[in-house]
Structures are given as structure tokens and as C-alpha cells.
Design a protein around this motif. Structure first.
Motif, mmCIF file in Angstrom:
data_model
loop_
_atom_site.group_PDB
_atom_site.id
_atom_site.type_symbol
_atom_site.label_atom_id
_atom_site.label_comp_id
_atom_site.label_asym_id
_atom_site.label_seq_id
_atom_site.Cartn_x
_atom_site.Cartn_y
_atom_site.Cartn_z
ATOM 1 N N ASN A 19 0.815 -1.212 0.000
ATOM 2 C CA ASN A 19 0.000 0.000 0.000
ATOM 3 C C ASN A 19 0.847 1.260 0.000
ATOM 4 O OD1 ASN A 19 -2.295 -1.515 -0.007
ATOM 5 N ND2 ASN A 19 -2.516 -1.518 2.202
ATOM 6 N N GLY A 23 0.784 4.631 -6.761
ATOM 7 C CA GLY A 23 -0.115 4.124 -7.785
ATOM 8 C C GLY A 23 0.027 4.891 -9.083
ATOM 9 N N ALA A 36 -0.563 5.427 -14.404
ATOM 10 C CA ALA A 36 -0.918 4.354 -13.473
ATOM 11 C C ALA A 36 0.114 3.234 -13.558
ATOM 12 C CB ALA A 36 -2.310 3.814 -13.789
ATOM 13 N N LEU A 40 -6.030 0.759 -11.380
ATOM 14 C CA LEU A 40 -6.495 1.541 -10.236
ATOM 15 C C LEU A 40 -8.017 1.620 -10.265
ATOM 16 C CD1 LEU A 40 -3.871 4.425 -10.579
ATOM 17 C CD2 LEU A 40 -3.767 2.449 -9.030
ATOM 18 N N GLU A 44 -10.429 4.843 -5.145
ATOM 19 C CA GLU A 44 -9.159 4.509 -4.494
ATOM 20 C C GLU A 44 -8.353 5.792 -4.263
ATOM 21 O OE1 GLU A 44 -5.271 1.651 -5.361
ATOM 22 O OE2 GLU A 44 -7.048 1.453 -6.628
ATOM 23 N N VAL A 46 -4.787 7.024 -4.124
ATOM 24 C CA VAL A 46 -3.481 6.498 -4.536
ATOM 25 C C VAL A 46 -2.366 7.491 -4.230
ATOM 26 C CG1 VAL A 46 -4.406 4.986 -6.323
ATOM 27 C CG2 VAL A 46 -3.709 7.291 -6.928
ATOM 28 N N TRP A 79 -1.208 12.382 -2.340
ATOM 29 C CA TRP A 79 -2.222 11.374 -2.639
ATOM 30 C C TRP A 79 -3.276 11.973 -3.553
ATOM 31 C CZ3 TRP A 79 -1.871 6.448 -0.493
ATOM 32 C CH2 TRP A 79 -0.844 6.280 0.445
#
Length: 143
Positions: A19, A23, A36, A40, A44, A46, A79
């Protein structure tokens, strides 16, 4: 070694290490799309990551007008909440991109947004007029 494998080597080794992997890959601090690194899912959240040794990892070059998409002082450690599914190796918008504005990847304009693209949406041929599809004549060059 793939970019994803490089990140795996830099990720923490404890529980949840997968995790911690990014991503979306951001190559240049001026980019308004990220790539990506795996499939994805919509909804989500990421992590954004920069390839080792890139300008995005080191921060914006002096005098540039880089987009601050990271949201944290840690280089590319921010993020992004995805609004749509993003297939592996496809692009996601890092910021809102108004219709008619450039889409930037690798610090270069790769096309123009055909419609408003919201941060976290899939960027592909359905909402992007790519410059690669143009021939030399369309760009004003010789045939």
C-alpha cells in the motif's frame, strides 16, 4: 528493472508495504497527468510517486512554474482520490484540466483536453486530442 520494481525496493518492508507503493508515476513537476503503475479502482486514494533521479523527485527546477500536485512538502509524496477506474499504464488527471487546455506529461504537451477533465479522472482518447495523431502536414511541416 521496471519502475514499479524500483519503487518496491524503496518501499517499507513491514505490513502494508504494498500500500505504500505509488499508484501514479509523475515524471516532471509540470505534469498535470500521472501514469498508473497498476490497474487503479474508482474511489481509491493512490499515492503519487516520482521516478528516482527525475526532476519531479528533486522538486521543480529554479524559475519554472511547476504545478504543485503533491500537497505535501515531501517530493511527490501526495495522494489523489480517483473518480474513475484507470487501467494500468494509462493516465489520470492530477489537477482539474479545463477544456481546450494542454495536457502535460514528461513536462511536454501531449495533447489538448476536449472537455473539462477533473482531478482523478481517466485521461485518454475520449477526452484528449493527442498531438501524436497529427501528421507533419498538420503541424506545418513537410509531408
Amino acid at each position: 528493472m521496471t519502475v514499479y520494481e524500483r519503487f518496491r525496493g524503496n518501499a517499507s518492508r513491514g505490513a502494508g508495504a504494498v500500500n505504500a507503493l505509488p499508484g501514479l508515476l509523475v515524471i516532471d513537476p509540470r505534469d498535470n497527468v500521472g501514469t498508473a503503475l497498476r490497474e487503479l479502482k474508482a474511489g481509491e486514494n493512490v499515492r503519487l510517486g516520482a521516478a528516482p533521479g527525475t526532476e519531479a523527485q528533486q522538486g521543480a527546477p529554479a524559475g519554472s512554474e511547476a504545478l504543485d500536485v503533491r500537497g505535501t512538502p515531501e517530493a511527490c509524496g501526495g495522494w489523489l482520490l480517483l473518480k474513475q477506474e484507470i487501467p494500468a499504464y494509462h493516465k489520470a488527471a492530477l489537477t482539474d484540466i479545463p477544456a481546450g487546455r494542454p495536457v502535460i506529461k514528461y513536462g511536454e504537451i501531449i495533447g489538448i483536453a476536449l472537455r473539462q477533465i477533473r482531478a482523478g479522472e481517466h485521461v485518454h482518447v475520449h477526452n484528449l486530442a493527442g498531438r501524436r495523431a497529427e501528421g507533419p502536414a498538420e503541424r506545418g511541416g513537410a509531408v
